[in-house]
Design an enzyme around this catalytic site. Structure first.
Site, short mmCIF file in Angstrom:
data_model
loop_
_atom_site.label_atom_id
_atom_site.label_comp_id
_atom_site.label_asym_id
_atom_site.label_seq_id
_atom_site.Cartn_x
_atom_site.Cartn_y
_atom_site.Cartn_z
N GLU A 65 0.84 -1.19 0.00
CA GLU A 65 0.00 0.00 0.00
C GLU A 65 0.88 1.24 0.00
OE1 GLU A 65 -1.50 0.09 4.46
OE2 GLU A 65 -1.74 -1.89 3.55
N LYS B 246 2.55 4.71 1.24
CA LYS B 246 2.95 5.31 2.51
C LYS B 246 2.61 6.79 2.43
CE LYS B 246 6.77 5.45 5.80
NZ LYS B 246 6.38 6.72 6.35
N ASP C 51 2.31 10.60 3.52
CA ASP C 51 3.24 11.46 4.25
C ASP C 51 2.48 12.56 4.98
OD1 ASP C 51 5.57 12.46 5.21
OD2 ASP C 51 6.23 13.35 3.33
N TYR D 87 -5.43 3.00 7.26
CA TYR D 87 -4.70 1.83 6.77
C TYR D 87 -4.48 0.71 7.79
CZ TYR D 87 -1.16 4.97 8.70
OH TYR D 87 -0.47 5.83 9.50
N LYS E 286 11.04 3.56 0.95
CA LYS E 286 10.87 4.98 0.64
C LYS E 286 11.38 5.30 -0.76
CE LYS E 286 10.71 6.96 5.20
NZ LYS E 286 11.11 8.18 5.89
N CYS F 298 30.26 36.96 10.43
CA CYS F 298 28.81 36.82 10.56
C CYS F 298 28.07 37.90 9.75
CB CYS F 298 28.43 36.93 12.04
SG CYS F 298 26.65 36.90 12.31
N CYS G 164 26.10 40.29 12.40
CA CYS G 164 26.74 41.18 13.37
C CYS G 164 28.21 41.44 13.06
CB CYS G 164 26.60 40.62 14.78
SG CYS G 164 27.63 39.19 15.08
N CYS H 138 28.68 31.77 14.79
CA CYS H 138 28.98 33.14 15.18
C CYS H 138 29.12 33.11 16.69
CB CYS H 138 27.84 34.07 14.78
SG CYS H 138 28.01 35.67 15.58
N CYS I 185 24.48 39.15 18.91
CA CYS I 185 24.08 38.87 17.54
C CYS I 185 22.55 38.68 17.51
CB CYS I 185 24.81 37.62 17.05
SG CYS I 185 24.43 37.19 15.36
S1 IVH Z 1 1.17 0.90 9.09
C1 IVH Z 1 2.58 -1.15 12.96
N1 IVH Z 1 0.58 1.86 6.72
O1 IVH Z 1 4.30 5.60 8.46
C2 IVH Z 1 2.41 -0.51 11.64
N2 IVH Z 1 1.78 3.25 8.22
O2 IVH Z 1 6.91 4.58 9.94
C3 IVH Z 1 1.71 0.78 11.70
N3 IVH Z 1 2.24 5.50 7.35
O3 IVH Z 1 3.60 5.85 11.88
C4 IVH Z 1 1.82 1.64 10.52
N4 IVH Z 1 1.24 5.21 5.40
O4 IVH Z 1 2.29 7.31 10.28
C5 IVH Z 1 1.18 2.08 7.90
N5 IVH Z 1 -0.07 2.58 4.63
C6 IVH Z 1 0.52 2.81 5.79
C7 IVH Z 1 1.12 4.04 6.09
C8 IVH Z 1 1.76 4.22 7.32
C9 IVH Z 1 1.91 6.05 6.18
C10 IVH Z 1 3.02 6.15 8.40
C11 IVH Z 1 2.44 6.02 9.79
C12 IVH Z 1 3.48 5.31 10.59
C13 IVH Z 1 4.71 5.49 9.79
C14 IVH Z 1 5.58 4.28 9.95
#
Ligand code: IVH
Length: 666
Positions: A110, A112, A114, A221, A309, A404, A407, A422, A428
């Site tokens: 799935e 991730k 942000d 999720y 990532k 700097c 200053c 500095c 400053c």
């Molecule tokens: S699962 C125990 N699924 O990424 C697993 N996390 O580093 C719980 N995040 O804290 C997380 N998309 O904030 C999961 N499809 C996804 C996600 C997701 C973003 C974030 C979430 C989590 C962090 C993990």
């Protein structure tokens, strides 16, 4: 550089970036660089257990706790995911799972998202509360704000479980983010660096009407509960759509092989740019809940999931000039001024160059064509130079400034650090403002009603020149200022007056002496009766204090060797601040926990966590973040995290409840 020095350097850098990111909300480096640095430190620490340190940045997960919200414990801790940037490590993950399970399995891939994570609890079909991740064990109750998000159902329909949690990410869609920043620009306010900061900032607003106007969205999720309908993660989420949740199952895919996973990664690496919200990678989860359970957790993250990532995007553009910014600590950051270029959906005109070594390493010349990257969509940075584009005409070599820009002081470089500073701490402007902001902050003098913007205004108008200036202010001085008024002016003056009661240890912390954090300040306050005694202490006296080493001691000596600092303290004394220890400050101090490292976990009834931390320190113990073989015992409340419990049992560390602990220190 020796291993120990390298570890110390990484720790110092990571602490600073952590603060920039979580507290100031102005990160200087990309997630990727942060992750890489963290991993390097983790590896070194693993190879060299002799340098273990309970306050290492590897020991904690970030916290977004905020004093204005009620804190609520998580029934199931909110862990993070192990992450990687390499397909090789994805393959390793797959093989590890395969070997551990030794049976058929499916992986749910799935996106991730942000944004900022949230845990929603539903009871009897109603949204009971929404809690941020916080420190993973407890978070802020932001229910009222979350209720403004239209895609989150307040009541459910269908055959939902009586009690469950659903977790996901709160996001600010790109178009909303850009619109918001345009408005901010028009009002000359500081812009949000990225949609993630905008989303978490919005979620922490006290006024939910403003939250509602910001049009946040949520992508869910993860379902948790004792009686979930299905055996598969994917199937549960699909089921949840029938209860009224908007879940992007169309962006999810069940994979039967490693090849399926790579196909998914490659598809979304480009396709994600067409999504309305920011994504920074993909998450892979073993789909079967039974298999998830069998795989279990490490101390920080599940073994059944991993995040991959995406590589940051790159663009080529011209470097026009390099300018320099001075931060609160005096650190000088070089900034590349570029021909505007489109990158990951925004126009980039400036990029960080971090420090003199980076500039030198790139062999940068004015007019060069440079590569810009945006790791994690934060501040872009220069990663390379296209030397072929130089031709006959090569511009002037970029040379780091020697003085700097704010200053004019000559810059210095501390041993083992990459940054130039500095040294003009006391005169400053950005440094003075930084010191005042630290001084008024919650854990220091805790001056109500006064924030960084107000301090900035007072300073610009010449109303205050340093922290002692605050105590000269009157209501009349400030009531007619921009956005002020009689009432808030009175409140500020009252807040300032009240801060005169703040005990010695916090005043010491508030002074902002380099390396003197809260804990060190407490130790000092315990060992010295007043500030004069401290001013006159020599190196030997200082390093004899528990937890104070040469570096801290030197810093304290150097602070007091500056006559301007001594004069400032004199003014603070005249203003009536607590610059000596009161008898009652010492009451409650014992040696009962001397030499003991204690972990606090769970939720308590008699005292808050902070109060327990205080009790531990007052009795000579040390409160540490995570369990190791060196942990003396765990002070455990209700709902101690299962991962901690497992680890404690494995290492044979004693678990003590609240009453036992209180009896121990009686
Ligand atoms: S699962 C125990 N699924 O990424 C697993 N996390 O580093 C719980 N995040 O804290 C997380 N998309 O904030 C999961 N499809 C996804 C996600 C997701 C973003 C974030 C979430 C989590 C962090 C993990």
């Amino acid at each position: 550089m020796g291993i120990k020095e390298k570890i110390d350097q990484l720790r110092a850098e990571l602490h600073r970036h952590n603060y920039n990111y979580y507290v100031l909300n102005v990160p200087e480096i990309s997630d990727r660089e942060f992750d890489d640095m963290m991993r390097e430190l983790q590896n070194l620490e693993q190879e060299h257990p002799e340098y273990q340190d309970d306050s290492s940045p590897t020991m904690r997960v970030g916290s977004d706790l905020n004093k204005n919200f009620i804190q609520v414990p998580h029934k199931y801790p909110m862990l993070s995911l192990g992450n990687t940037y390499s397909e090789g490590e994805v393959a390793d993950f797959y093989e590890r799972v395969k070997k551990a399970l030794n049976e058929e399995f499916e992986v749910c891939a799935e996106l991730k998202y942000d944004g900022t994570s949230i845990s929603l609890t539903y009871e009897n079909g109603k949204l009971l509360r929404a809690v941020t991740r916080g420190d993973g064990e407890k978070g802020d109750d932001v229910t009222d704000n979350v209720k403004t998000i239209r895609t989150i159902p307040l009541v459910l329909s269908g055959d939902y479980p009586q009690l469950f949690e659903i977790r996901g990410e709160i996001l600010m869609p790109w178009i909303v983010f850009e619109e918001l920043n345009r408005e901010k620009e028009a009002r000359e306010e500081q812009l949000f660096a990225n949609p993630r900061n905008a989303a978490s900032g919005t979620l922490k607003l006290q006024n939910s009407a403003i939250v509602a106007s910001r049009k946040l969205d949520a992508y869910l999720y993860y379902l948790l509960g004792e009686e979930l309908p299905c055996e598969g993660h994917y199937e549960n989420l699909q089921k949840a759509t029938q209860w009224g949740f908007k879940i992007a199952t169309k962006y999810m895919k069940k994979c039967q092989s490693l090849q399926d996973i790579f196909d998914y990664i490659h598809y979304w690496d480009t396709e994600r740019k067409n999504l309305p919200v920011a994504t920074d990678g993909i998450v892979l989860k073993v789909n079967s809940l039974k298999q998830q359970k069998n795989l279990g957790f490490t101390a920080k993250s599940p073994r059944w999931a991993i995040a991959y990532k995406f590589q940051a995007e790159r663009a080529l553009t011209r470097l026009n000039k390099v300018t320099y910014q001075v931060g609160r600590t005096g650190a000088v950051t070089p900034v590349a001024n570029l021909d505007p270029v489109q990158l990951s959906g925004t126009i980039v005109k400036r990029a960080s160059l971090h420090n003199a070594d980076i500039i030198e390493g790139l062999d940068l010349h004015v007019g060069d064509m440079v590569y810009v990257e945006k790791g994690g969509e934060i501040i872009p940075k220069i990663t390379g130079v296209d030397t072929n584009a130089r031709g006959m005409m090569i511009g002037e070599k970029v040379k780091f400034i020697t003085h700097c820009p704010e200053c004019g002081s000559k810059l210095t470089r501390y041993e083992g650090e990459a940054a130039h500073y500095c040294p003009n701490e006391t005169a400053c402007p950005p440094q003075i403002k930084g010191k005042i902001e630290h001084f008024i902050s919650r854990k220091a003098m805790n001056i109500d009603g006064l924030g960084p913007e107000t301090v900035d205004m007072f300073y610009r108008l010449g109303l205050i020149k340093d922290t002692s200036g605050l105590y000269q202010l009157t209501t009349d001085d400030i009531k007619n200022l921009d956005r002020m008024g009689e009432k808030s002016a009175e409140n500020i003056i009252k807040g300032i007056a009240q801060s005169k009661e703040v005990p010695f240890e916090r005043v010491l912390f508030a002074l902002g002496i380099r390396f003197v954090g809260e804990t060190v300040a407490k130790k000092i306050a315990k060992s010295f009766t007043d500030i004069e005694e401290l001013e006159n202490a020599d190196l030997e006296r200082l390093i004899n204090i528990d937890e104070i080493g040469e570096k801290i001691a030197q810093s304290i000596i150097s602070y007091f060797s500056n006559p301007l600092n001594r004069e400032l303290i004199e003014r603070l004394k005249v203003a009536g601040l607590q610059l000596n220890r009161k008898e009652e400050d010492l009451s409650g101090y014992t040696d009962k926990l001397n030499g003991q490292s204690i972990v606090i976990s769970g939720v308590f009834t008699h005292h808050s966590r902070d109060e327990y931390k205080d009790l531990i320190e007052k009795n000579g113990g040390k409160n540490v973040g995570s369990i190791s073989a060196k942990t003396s015992f765990i002070l455990a409340g209700e709902n101690m995290g299962p991962a901690k419990l497992e680890k404690a049992q494995k290492l044979g560390v004693q678990i003590m409840n609240e009453d036992e602990f209180l009896a121990l220190i009686m």
